[in-house]
Design a protein around this motif. Structure first.
Motif, mmCIF file in Angstrom:
data_model
loop_
_atom_site.group_PDB
_atom_site.id
_atom_site.type_symbol
_atom_site.label_atom_id
_atom_site.label_comp_id
_atom_site.label_asym_id
_atom_site.label_seq_id
_atom_site.Cartn_x
_atom_site.Cartn_y
_atom_site.Cartn_z
ATOM 1 N N ASP A 143 0.820 -1.207 0.000
ATOM 2 C CA ASP A 143 0.000 0.000 0.000
ATOM 3 C C ASP A 143 0.856 1.260 0.000
ATOM 4 N N ALA A 144 1.953 1.236 0.766
ATOM 5 C CA ALA A 144 2.842 2.399 0.822
ATOM 6 C C ALA A 144 3.482 2.660 -0.536
ATOM 7 N N ALA A 145 3.859 1.586 -1.229
ATOM 8 C CA ALA A 145 4.460 1.748 -2.549
ATOM 9 C C ALA A 145 3.462 2.316 -3.552
ATOM 10 N N VAL A 202 6.205 9.638 -0.679
ATOM 11 C CA VAL A 202 7.474 8.937 -0.474
ATOM 12 C C VAL A 202 8.181 9.457 0.774
ATOM 13 N N ALA A 203 7.930 10.715 1.155
ATOM 14 C CA ALA A 203 8.524 11.256 2.374
ATOM 15 C C ALA A 203 8.042 10.526 3.614
ATOM 16 N N MET A 204 6.900 9.833 3.498
ATOM 17 C CA MET A 204 6.363 9.076 4.623
ATOM 18 C C MET A 204 7.102 7.765 4.856
ATOM 19 N N ILE A 205 7.881 7.305 3.868
ATOM 20 C CA ILE A 205 8.506 5.987 3.987
ATOM 21 C C ILE A 205 10.031 6.010 3.860
ATOM 22 N N VAL A 206 10.626 7.194 3.604
ATOM 23 C CA VAL A 206 12.081 7.282 3.514
ATOM 24 C C VAL A 206 12.578 8.415 4.391
ATOM 25 N N ARG A 225 13.161 5.691 -7.487
ATOM 26 C CA ARG A 225 14.315 5.012 -6.881
ATOM 27 C C ARG A 225 14.141 4.870 -5.376
ATOM 28 N N ALA A 226 13.707 5.938 -4.724
ATOM 29 C CA ALA A 226 13.512 5.885 -3.284
ATOM 30 C C ALA A 226 12.483 4.822 -2.912
ATOM 31 N N THR A 227 11.414 4.736 -3.695
ATOM 32 C CA THR A 227 10.354 3.767 -3.401
ATOM 33 C C THR A 227 10.821 2.343 -3.638
ATOM 34 N N VAL A 228 11.490 2.111 -4.750
ATOM 35 C CA VAL A 228 11.963 0.767 -5.069
ATOM 36 C C VAL A 228 12.982 0.302 -4.041
ATOM 37 N N GLU A 229 13.885 1.188 -3.638
ATOM 38 C CA GLU A 229 14.870 0.813 -2.615
ATOM 39 C C GLU A 229 14.185 0.469 -1.292
ATOM 40 N N THR A 230 13.146 1.226 -0.942
ATOM 41 C CA THR A 230 12.409 0.950 0.291
ATOM 42 C C THR A 230 11.687 -0.385 0.217
ATOM 43 N N VAL A 231 11.054 -0.674 -0.914
ATOM 44 C CA VAL A 231 10.378 -1.957 -1.086
ATOM 45 C C VAL A 231 11.378 -3.098 -0.947
ATOM 46 N N ALA A 232 12.537 -2.961 -1.578
ATOM 47 C CA ALA A 232 13.543 -4.019 -1.520
ATOM 48 C C ALA A 232 14.036 -4.241 -0.098
ATOM 49 N N GLU A 233 14.437 -3.163 0.582
ATOM 50 C CA GLU A 233 14.980 -3.309 1.939
ATOM 51 C C GLU A 233 13.932 -3.825 2.908
ATOM 52 N N THR A 249 20.244 13.073 -0.206
ATOM 53 C CA THR A 249 20.490 14.160 0.739
ATOM 54 C C THR A 249 19.649 13.930 1.977
ATOM 55 N N TYR A 250 20.252 14.177 3.137
ATOM 56 C CA TYR A 250 19.585 14.005 4.423
ATOM 57 C C TYR A 250 19.762 15.293 5.219
ATOM 58 N N GLY A 251 18.668 16.036 5.389
ATOM 59 C CA GLY A 251 18.755 17.310 6.083
ATOM 60 C C GLY A 251 19.694 18.273 5.402
ATOM 61 N N GLY A 252 19.749 18.212 4.071
ATOM 62 C CA GLY A 252 20.611 19.092 3.298
ATOM 63 C C GLY A 252 22.025 18.585 3.123
ATOM 64 N N ARG A 253 22.384 17.501 3.789
ATOM 65 C CA ARG A 253 23.736 16.946 3.665
ATOM 66 C C ARG A 253 23.745 15.844 2.616
ATOM 67 N N VAL A 254 24.697 15.931 1.704
ATOM 68 C CA VAL A 254 24.784 14.990 0.585
ATOM 69 C C VAL A 254 25.460 13.707 1.032
#
Length: 326
Positions: A109-111, A130-134, A148-156, A274-279
């Motif tokens: 459902d998230a995907a 996607v911000a809700m799951i990564v 990409r973010a969604t597919v990586e989340t589904v895989a992990e 990027t996480y909080g502006g950090r690459v």
């Protein structure tokens, strides 16, 4: 209380838990054990996460041991009490607790909550979903980045939310499956490499690595085996590519399902986040035969289903052999 590990009766119970999770998932109105775990961790973290780095690390070990042991003890004693009242109450309790450790429907459902707005051209809506799951920044992601973010989340999360709970439930029923979820929750809450949690979350992160080591590799294998029967899957070379590239991932486990997913889809995962502006630069996994598009989210979900189905069949085969030799 619970049925014998790796017994055919336990497999039947787990099959029921899978069916229940596929049917109803995790309704918001139903109390969830992970929510209670999270609240306990929050309280203990506020009280214990202070002092010198050495003190924080020691108290982090205490946190991990206390939470995991408490969750296991409560699940075991609760199921024992239900079974004492009536055997069927014990079975129903174990069914419900095991189903609560799974997230097949929730992950699907998230995907699709990300894919649906992308299909409609609503990139802003897809970014919010996607911000809700990564944990990465999503405000500037294009369709390829969101995909990409969604597919990586589904895989992990095929490991964290499905196959690893199944693996531990097969070894120790619902109590061990919930103990695994406690480990996973600890890692997600305090297992970060940040100034606040570098020492306090060390034990939680390392235990999560250990708990997922076998399931992650078996999941990648199961995903590949399932792909042999899925049309369009690029299974040739996927095993060798995953073996070669997965160890380059920052996580000792996440790289295995992510690399396998990348090869089977014919896309490239990893790269710049990027996480909080950090690459943050991540190892690139797979070969970019196709540009990342929304269609790959649906295909990733299909590989997720194939992975857990084959994983369960492999465990059932082990149980069958064990029963034949008993």
């Amino acid at each position: 209380m619970s049925v014998e590990p790796l017994s055919l009766a336990l497999l039947a119970l787990l099959l029921g838990a899978i069916a229940l999770d596929l049917l109803i998932g995790d309704p918001r109105w139903l109390p969830h054990p992970v929510v209670a775990m999270g609240r306990l961790i929050e309280v203990l973290e506020r009280r214990w996460n202070h002092g010198s780095p050495r003190a924080r690390r020691c108290k982090g070990f205490l946190l991990t041991g206390c939470v995991v042991a408490l969750v296991y003890a409560l699940a075991w004693s609760g199921l024992t009490l239900l079974a004492w009242l009536h055997p069927w109450l014990g079975r129903i309790g174990e069914l419900l607790l095991t189903a609560s450790a799974l997230a097949i429907k929730g992950l699907r459902d998230a995907a699709f909550a990300v894919a649906d707005p992308l299909v409609k051209g609503d990139l802003a809506g897809a970014r919010r979903a996607v911000a809700m799951i990564v944990g990465r920044d999503t405000d500037t992601l294009d369709e390829a980045g969101v995909t990409r973010a969604t597919v990586e989340t589904v895989a992990e999360n095929t490991v964290d939310g499905i196959t690893a709970p199944l693996f531990w439930a097969l070894l120790g029923g619902a109590p061990l499956a919930l103990a695994y979820k406690a480990v996973n929750t600890l890692d997600s809450m305090v297992g970060h490499r940040s100034e606040r949690y570098a020492d306090f979350g060390y034990a939680s992160a390392r235990l999560d690595d250990l708990a997922n080591w076998v399931p992650a590799r078996l999941t990648a294998l199961s995903m590949w085996l399932a792909a042999l029967a899925l049309p369009g899957a690029r299974w040739r070379g996927a095993l060798a590519g995953t073996w070669r590239e997965a160890p380059g991932h920052p996580s000792p486990n996440a790289g295995w399902p992510e690399a396998m997913m990348a090869y089977l889809l014919g896309v490239q995962l990893g790269g710049t986040n990027t996480y909080g502006g950090r690459v943050s630069e991540r190892v690139r996994l797979g070969e970019p035969h196709e540009p990342l598009r929304v269609v790959h989210i649906e295909r990733a979900v299909r590989h997720m289903h194939g992975a857990w189905a084959v994983f369960f069949l492999l465990m059932a085969a082990v149980a069958g052999v064990r029963s034949a030799w008993a």
